[in-house]
Design a protein around this motif. Structure first.
Motif, PDB file in Angstrom:
ATOM      1  N   UNK A 190       0.820  -1.201   0.000  1.00 21.36           N
ATOM      2  CA  UNK A 190       0.000   0.000   0.000  1.00 21.36           C
ATOM      3  C   UNK A 190       0.856   1.254   0.000  1.00 21.36           C
ATOM      4  N   UNK A 191       1.988   1.179   0.713  1.00 21.07           N
ATOM      5  CA  UNK A 191       2.892   2.331   0.729  1.00 21.07           C
ATOM      6  C   UNK A 191       3.419   2.614  -0.662  1.00 21.07           C
ATOM      7  N   UNK A 192       3.832   1.560  -1.354  1.00 23.21           N
ATOM      8  CA  UNK A 192       4.350   1.751  -2.715  1.00 23.21           C
ATOM      9  C   UNK A 192       3.289   2.386  -3.598  1.00 23.21           C
ATOM     10  N   UNK A 193       2.077   1.798  -3.511  1.00 24.89           N
ATOM     11  CA  UNK A 193       1.031   2.301  -4.387  1.00 24.89           C
ATOM     12  C   UNK A 193       0.674   3.742  -4.045  1.00 24.89           C
ATOM     13  N   UNK A 194       0.611   4.048  -2.724  1.00 23.97           N
ATOM     14  CA  UNK A 194       0.303   5.410  -2.326  1.00 23.97           C
ATOM     15  C   UNK A 194       1.373   6.382  -2.804  1.00 23.97           C
ATOM     16  N   UNK A 195       2.638   5.941  -2.708  1.00 26.33           N
ATOM     17  CA  UNK A 195       3.728   6.801  -3.170  1.00 26.33           C
ATOM     18  C   UNK A 195       3.627   7.080  -4.657  1.00 26.33           C
ATOM     19  N   UNK A 196       3.367   6.023  -5.422  1.00 28.16           N
ATOM     20  CA  UNK A 196       3.246   6.189  -6.869  1.00 28.16           C
ATOM     21  C   UNK A 196       2.127   7.164  -7.213  1.00 28.16           C
ATOM     22  N   UNK A 197       1.018   6.989  -6.480  1.00 25.86           N
ATOM     23  CA  UNK A 197      -0.139   7.817  -6.786  1.00 25.86           C
ATOM     24  C   UNK A 197       0.145   9.275  -6.459  1.00 25.86           C
ATOM     25  N   UNK A 198       0.823   9.501  -5.315  1.00 33.31           N
ATOM     26  CA  UNK A 198       1.158  10.875  -4.928  1.00 33.31           C
ATOM     27  C   UNK A 198       2.075  11.484  -5.974  1.00 33.31           C
ATOM     28  N   UNK A 199       2.999  10.686  -6.429  1.00 38.65           N
ATOM     29  CA  UNK A 199       3.911  11.157  -7.473  1.00 38.65           C
ATOM     30  C   UNK A 199       3.116  11.560  -8.713  1.00 38.65           C
ATOM     31  N   UNK A 200       2.159  10.734  -9.062  1.00 38.74           N
ATOM     32  CA  UNK A 200       1.316  11.047 -10.213  1.00 38.74           C
ATOM     33  C   UNK A 200       0.560  12.349 -10.025  1.00 38.74           C
ATOM     34  N   UNK A 201       0.031  12.535  -8.810  1.00 41.78           N
ATOM     35  CA  UNK A 201      -0.724  13.766  -8.546  1.00 41.78           C
ATOM     36  C   UNK A 201       0.186  14.977  -8.685  1.00 41.78           C
ATOM     37  N   UNK A 202       1.411  14.829  -8.143  1.00 38.66           N
ATOM     38  CA  UNK A 202       2.364  15.940  -8.218  1.00 38.66           C
ATOM     39  C   UNK A 202       2.705  16.247  -9.669  1.00 38.66           C
ATOM     40  N   UNK A 203       2.892  15.210 -10.465  1.00 36.09           N
ATOM     41  CA  UNK A 203       3.203  15.428 -11.878  1.00 36.09           C
ATOM     42  C   UNK A 203       2.075  16.192 -12.567  1.00 36.09           C
ATOM     43  N   UNK A 243      -1.312  10.711 -15.126  1.00 33.26           N
ATOM     44  CA  UNK A 243      -2.574   9.978 -15.215  1.00 33.26           C
ATOM     45  C   UNK A 243      -2.329   8.490 -15.010  1.00 33.26           C
ATOM     46  N   UNK A 244      -1.270   7.982 -15.611  1.00 26.84           N
ATOM     47  CA  UNK A 244      -0.971   6.561 -15.482  1.00 26.84           C
ATOM     48  C   UNK A 244      -0.707   6.184 -14.038  1.00 26.84           C
ATOM     49  N   UNK A 245       0.063   7.023 -13.322  1.00 24.74           N
ATOM     50  CA  UNK A 245       0.400   6.692 -11.938  1.00 24.74           C
ATOM     51  C   UNK A 245      -0.827   6.776 -11.034  1.00 24.74           C
ATOM     52  N   UNK A 246      -1.675   7.770 -11.266  1.00 27.67           N
ATOM     53  CA  UNK A 246      -2.891   7.871 -10.449  1.00 27.67           C
ATOM     54  C   UNK A 246      -3.770   6.655 -10.690  1.00 27.67           C
ATOM     55  N   UNK A 247      -3.888   6.268 -11.955  1.00 25.18           N
ATOM     56  CA  UNK A 247      -4.697   5.100 -12.259  1.00 25.18           C
ATOM     57  C   UNK A 247      -4.098   3.834 -11.639  1.00 25.18           C
ATOM     58  N   UNK A 248      -2.762   3.782 -11.560  1.00 26.98           N
ATOM     59  CA  UNK A 248      -2.139   2.621 -10.919  1.00 26.98           C
ATOM     60  C   UNK A 248      -2.581   2.529  -9.466  1.00 26.98           C
ATOM     61  N   UNK A 249      -2.676   3.690  -8.803  1.00 28.82           N
ATOM     62  CA  UNK A 249      -3.147   3.685  -7.418  1.00 28.82           C
ATOM     63  C   UNK A 249      -4.574   3.171  -7.319  1.00 28.82           C
ATOM     64  N   UNK A 250      -5.402   3.571  -8.281  1.00 24.67           N
ATOM     65  CA  UNK A 250      -6.789   3.105  -8.281  1.00 24.67           C
ATOM     66  C   UNK A 250      -6.828   1.597  -8.552  1.00 24.67           C
TER      67      UNK A 250
END
Lengths: 518, 637
Positions: A190-203, A243-250
């Motif tokens: 979950x940490x990995x996924x949350x990190x990826x998603x946050x990165x996506x949001x920042x991008x 968009x890809x990273x946020x979707x990965x979180x979803x």
């Protein structure tokens, strides 16, 4: 040098913007009620000393949930205005009913009830009842509020609230090494996924800022801003990556390749009621989130479609092939969940393809068909979990197909319920699972995804092996083995199980009614 | 809703209701269970006989009598809702299903010492209800769902009461049949999305037939859709090489289930191929006709040879039921091969009817043999005639029926199919196909010889035990008589069922035949032979020299009614013209449309043709005047 006035102004502006007005609070009424109930669960634990008082407290919370369920179905709760969420037409609220709210309240209720059964098993006494109730209710509130979010800040905070609750819940059986291991694994994944998603949001935020879009004056992280940014810069690499990273979180929540790796371990280790919660509320949250995300990212739909479709197809094939050799039923259910998530995913993509191709007449029915699939999925797996949590093992992480041998001789009711549930998961008529799969196929045909249909039908055939293998285990054997002692099925549970089995058949009729209502 | 449609619904509902009662079997005494199950099996049979009697005079909608529909179940706006009815094709199959179901039910009730008796009856009843639904539902999705409905009972029955290796067989069967079901589901969906279900009656057999009659053009690749249906249904019908589930399933399953599955449920795919494949996709059928011939040849010759070497009686009957699917497939293919002659389809339906009865009879008698000898191994038996002459007589009769001897219903089916295949090229193929009769005779008669003639080998029964063998009991005799009577009745008076089949085929398949005939250059089959033999009881009313669509004597038909043509281009009076009788020629139309002086050239556009004509030559009579057809577009330049 010192620009006090203007800084102060902007801070004031900022706080003003975050002052929730009464209207917003009113929109969040069900979530607030859930939060109050969650706090009450803790208060009751401290206040109620006697056994009877504790039982009364549990009864109160159950009754409150039932009342909320009835209110939600009756449309008493405010439903956010369609334009507030930006998903075109806000398809997943039927009139005044927010379908997800109804589902989530029902799942929370069922999970809390299941926890009572699971806790009565020897070796699970360490699971704290009030903490479980509290965390489940908080997680439910967060999941429900998440779907009303319109900007990425709320999106991230609420998703993490949900996930943090789940970390604790997955590891809540402190006596079981499996549960603790699952908790740690879920934390890391979950940490990995949350990190990826946050990165996506920042991008996405950075991309929008760099493009200098004038919309930034409003809410810089709202879905609308990102939508405008992507509309103006459909070729932007930052936007695509974000968009890809946020979707990965979803997709982590939904359990679709490449974010499906945590599922078998966590499903196996978590106590059964939490596995149920993961398979329903958590998965459904991921599913419902796909819609606003796709709406936000719709300017780059053409680029996302092949990637998402490939992910869904890979997870479909992966899950079904891997499940063939599985003997542990909770891992099996986890993988089956991955394949159903993939069916949902292709359904969503198909429905979105129909929507974006401008076929307005068919778009709403297609999206309804996909949503009906997850409703049916949740309806189907509750009885299975209910049977699983009544099996005689002390450690439910170690439940094998072999343990089911002789079930039909020893306890026909549980065997019958299991048969209906598995039939519906496999999609065999006359169960509602079949009609739901038919709905997905309808959507895929409408969208013209012929290759996907072929893969999906192939996967359904493969899945027969493990579903019917389970079925076979439950209906044979046990001639020579000593009679096993299953956890008792009370009169109320009996009625519920029979009702669910009947519903599995009768819902096929109701299913038509829902579609015709559109 | 009239009396007949209610009766039809009662017939389908009765077994399901009886099965539901079995849920309370714990509290029912054994006799009550048997009585309830018996009612569930007998009511549909009686109802089917009454419906058969009432059918010719019943009020029909598009050929479907006893029509009823329930729009609550389904979505009318999408063309899917529950509809019931019977036409000339489904009526005999429905009747056959009830007769086989009655026999299988009596067999199940008479079986002694079954563990969990209530569940056993319930499973058989649910399966029976499923097969009745298959042949009486006319909307395609219910038809499909009723078939799948019968899958779980089959699975449970094999799992709980099956013979050797039942667990493996049950799973194999479930996977194989689901594969077939999924492929055919894809085909049905493709057909649905190609626009076959847009009419007043939605996506039903009736709706598709009306759409076809209305000249609908399917929006899709006809050949691919037909292939999906052919191979999907083919797996369910054990078309070569997708047959390997069938012999194991039938020989492992308890006998009543084998009777219902091999006799009735398997006909689902063939019925679907006729009512949807051949009807809506005749050109697809034409594309795949050679495949069907060769695969059916595999069924007949290869499976036939495998059948010949079987030592196990139940395996032999199972393989023979796979083998006999070959001629039925050929009957369907004959529709395309003969260029639109529906006799082959009629033969296929008759053979489906007959095969269902005869194979159920063989399974039933095989079980009786097993009850006496304790084995299915034919090499260990012998000389049973001495002790069980009535059983022997029934068995010989059943074998003769399955070979296709005159006097049994099978004969008419096979004969019609083979004669309608007369055009098949190369000719020796037909010879190979007719081999099926010889092969059936070899294994059938050999089995009779091994079991009933000669002396007791002593391997299965000691001499002492042999002395104690009894002839068949009343409980075994009744199902046998029911099946036998139906076979012989249709064998001697084929018009009992062929009249209705004939009428339906003529009415529904005319457009498909027309399409086929227009498509191929061949002349329709020489069908006089059938007419003479069957005295018009089998549809053969398409003589070669009067085929509507070949254009041979097209005027006769065209002149009989008003037609509409449209004219545009260099004319003073463009638009649609309604013409009748002798006016329906190009020259007359051009006069009415006031052709411009400068115009020199005219083109007639048809669905399948483009006819350019020089006006000058037309006026001078240098070229023949063109007879017009409905829907022609005339462009003057």
């Amino acid at each position: 040098m010192f620009q006090g006035a203007s800084t102060m102004d902007s801070v004031v502006e900022f706080y003003k913007a975050w002052q929730p007005d009464l209207n917003t609070l009113y929109t969040c009424l069900p979530e607030i009620l859930l939060g109050v109930l969650a706090l009450l669960a803790l208060v009751f634990d401290v206040a109620c000393k006697s056994c009877a008082a504790k039982r009364a407290a549990r009864g109160f919370i159950s009754a409150a949930l039932v009342a909320m369920f009835i209110c939600a179905i009756g449309g008493a709760f405010p439903s956010p205005a369609p334009e507030a969420i930006m998903a075109p037409g806000l398809f997943f609220s039927f009139g005044k009913i927010s379908i997800w709210l109804v589902l989530f309240i029902a799942c929370a209720f069922l999970a809390i009830n299941l926890s009572g059964i699971v806790r009565s098993r020897e070796g699970n006494a360490e699971i704290s009842a009030p903490a479980t109730t509290h965390l489940i209710l908080i997680a439910t509130a967060a999941a429900s509020l998440l779907l009303k979010a319109t900007n990425f800040v709320a999106f991230f905070v609420l998703l993490e609230t949900l996930t943090v609750c789940l970390y604790a819940l997955v590891g809540s059986n402190r006596n079981s090494a499996y549960s603790l291991e699952a908790g740690v694994k879920y934390l890391i994944a979950g940490g990995i996924s949350g990190g990826l998603m946050l990165f996506g949001i920042v991008l996405l935020y950075g991309g929008a800022a760099m493009s200098g879009a004038p919309v930034l004056t409003g809410e810089p992280l709202s879905y609308g801003t990102v939508f405008v940014f992507l509309t103006q810069n459909p070729e932007s690499l930052l936007g695509l990556a974000g968009a890809g990273l946020v979707l990965a979180g979803v997709m982590f929540k939904l359990g679709v390749f490449p974010m499906q790796f945590w599922i078998p371990d966590v499903y196996q280790g978590a106590p059964s009621h939490i596995t149920f919660f993961l398979a329903t509320v958590s998965k459904a949250t991921g599913f419902f989130l796909v819609f606003p995300m796709l709406a936000t990212f719709s300017p780059i739909w053409g680029k996302l479609l092949p990637v998402l479709l490939a992910c869904a197809l890979v997870s479909m094939v992966y899950a079904n092939v891997t499940a063939l050799g599985m003997r542990n039923v909770k891992r099996l259910l986890g993988l089956s969940g991955v394949s159903h998530a993939a069916y949902l995913m292709v359904g969503v993509l198909g429905a979105w393809q129909v929507t974006s191709s401008g076929n307005a007449e068919m778009a709403a029915p297609c999206i309804t068909l996909v949503i009906a699939y997850i409703v049916v999925y949740i309806l189907t797996i509750y009885p299975i979990f209910s049977v699983m949590s009544r099996m005689p093992q002390t450690n439910d992480a170690l439940q094998n197909l072999d343990d089911y041998e002789g079930l039909s001789k020893n306890n026909p009711l549980l065997a019958g319920t299991l048969a209906f549930g598995l039939g519906s998961l496999a999609g065999i008529p006359p169960t509602v699972g079949f009609i739901a799969k038919l709905g997905i196929l309808f959507v895929l045909f409408q969208a013209g995804f012929y290759g996907t249909i072929a893969v999906m039908l192939g996967c359904v055939v493969v899945s027969i092996y493990y579903y019917f293998g389970w079925f076979r285990a439950a209906f044979t054997g046990g001639e020579n083995a000593p009679a096993k002692t299953y956890l008792p099925v009370g009169l109320c549970s009996r009625v519920v199980l029979i009702a669910f089995s009947a519903l599995m058949v009768l819902a096929s009729l109701g299913y038509w009614g829902v579609i015709r209502g559109l | 809703m009239n009396c007949g449609s209610s009766l039809l619904q009662v017939a389908v509902a009765a077994p399901l209701v009886a099965a539901l009662v079995m849920a309370f079997s714990k509290w029912l005494p054994c006799a009550a269970k048997k009585a309830v199950a018996g009612v569930g099996f007998v009511v549909p049979a009686l109802a089917a006989l009454a419906l058969c009697y009432a059918f010719p005079c019943a009020e029909k909608i598009g050929g479907y009598a006893f029509y009823s529909s329930c729009e609550t179940i389904g979505v009318p706006s999408l063309g899917i809702w529950l509809q019931f009815g019977l036409n000339g094709i489904s009526l005999p199959l429905f009747l056959m299903a009830t007769i086989v179901g009655l026999a299988a039910g009596l067999r199940a009730i008479a079986t002694k010492g079954v563990a969990q008796g209530g569940l056993y009856y319930a499973v058989t009843l649910v399966m029976f209800g499923g097969v009745l639904g298959v042949f009486s539902a006319i909307d395609v999705f219910s038809f499909y769902i009723f078939h799948e409905f019968a899958l779980i009972p089959t699975f449970v029955a094999i799992l709980l009461w099956g013979g050797y290796a039942r667990k493996t067989t049950a799973i194999t069967m479930a996977i194989y049949l689901t594969l077939g079901a999924m492929v055919s589901l894809a085909g049905l969906f493709a057909l649905y999305f190609a626009g076959a279900g847009a009419g007043e009656y939605g996506f039903s057999f009736l709706g598709v037939a009306q759409a076809v009659a209305g000249g609908i053009v399917l929006d899709g690749n006809v050949s691919v859709i037909f292939a999906l249906l052919l191979f999907g249904f083919g797996i369910l019908v054990s078309l070569f090489p997708f047959y390997s589930w069938a012999p194991d399933t039938y020989s492992v399953a308890p006998t009543p289930i084998s009777m219902l599955h091999a006799g009735v449920l398997k006909k689902f795919g063939l019925y679907g191929l006729i009512q949807l494949g051949a009807l809506a996709l005749p050109l697809g059928l034409a594309d795949w006709q050679n495949w069907i011939i060769w695969l059916a040849l595999g069924n007949i010759v290869l499976i036939g040879l495998i059948t010949m070497v079987q030592k196990d009686l139940k395996q032999m009957v199972s393989y023979s039921s796979v083998m006999h699917m070959g001629p039925i497939f050929l009957g369907i293919a004959a529709f395309a091969i003969s260029g639109g002659d529906t006799a082959g389809l009629g033969g296929a339906v008759v053979l489906m009817f007959a095969h269902g009865l005869s194979v159920a009879l063989l399974f039933h008698l095989g079980q009786s043999v097993y009850d006496r000898t304790g084995t299915y191994d034919m090499t260990k038996m012998g000389g049973l005639t001495a002790k069980a002459p009535v059983l022997a007589a029934f068995f010989v009769a059943a074998t003769m029926a399955s070979i296709g001897l005159p006097g049994f219903a099978n004969f008419w089916g096979e004969l019609t199919i083979f004669t309608s295949l007369a055009q098949i090229q190369p000719t020796w193929l037909l010879g190979a196909i007719v081999l099926s009769i010889v092969i059936s005779a070899i294994y059938g008669l050999r089995a009779v010889a091994k079991i009933f003639y000669g002396k007791n080998t002593g391997a299965a029964l000691s001499d002492e035990a042999f002395e104690n063998v009894r002839d068949i009991t009343t409980a075994e005799r009744v199902p046998a008589i029911v099946l036998f009577a139906a076979l012989v009745a249709v064998g001697f008076v084929p018009s009992l069922i062929t009249k209705n089949i004939d009428a339906t085929l003529k009415a529904d398949f005319a457009p498909a035949a027309k399409e086929l005939c227009a498509d191929c250059d061949s002349v329709p089959a020489e069908t006089d032979v059938d007419t003479i033999i069957l005295e018009g009881s089998i549809p053969v009313e398409v003589p070669a020299d009067n085929c509507e669509a070949c254009g041979g004597n097209a005027e006769q038909v065209v002149l009989a009614k008003n037609i509409t043509v449209s004219v545009d281009g260099a004319v003073g009076n463009p638009g649609d013209f309604v013409l009748s009788g002798d006016d329906a020629t190009l020259l007359k139309v051009l006069e009415q449309a006031e052709v411009d002086e400068e115009a020199t050239f005219v083109v007639v556009l048809r669905v399948r043709a483009r006819i350019p004509v020089d006006i000058e030559e037309l006026r001078n009579g240098d070229v023949d005047d063109i007879p017009l057809e409905d829907g022609d577009k005339i462009s003057v330049e």
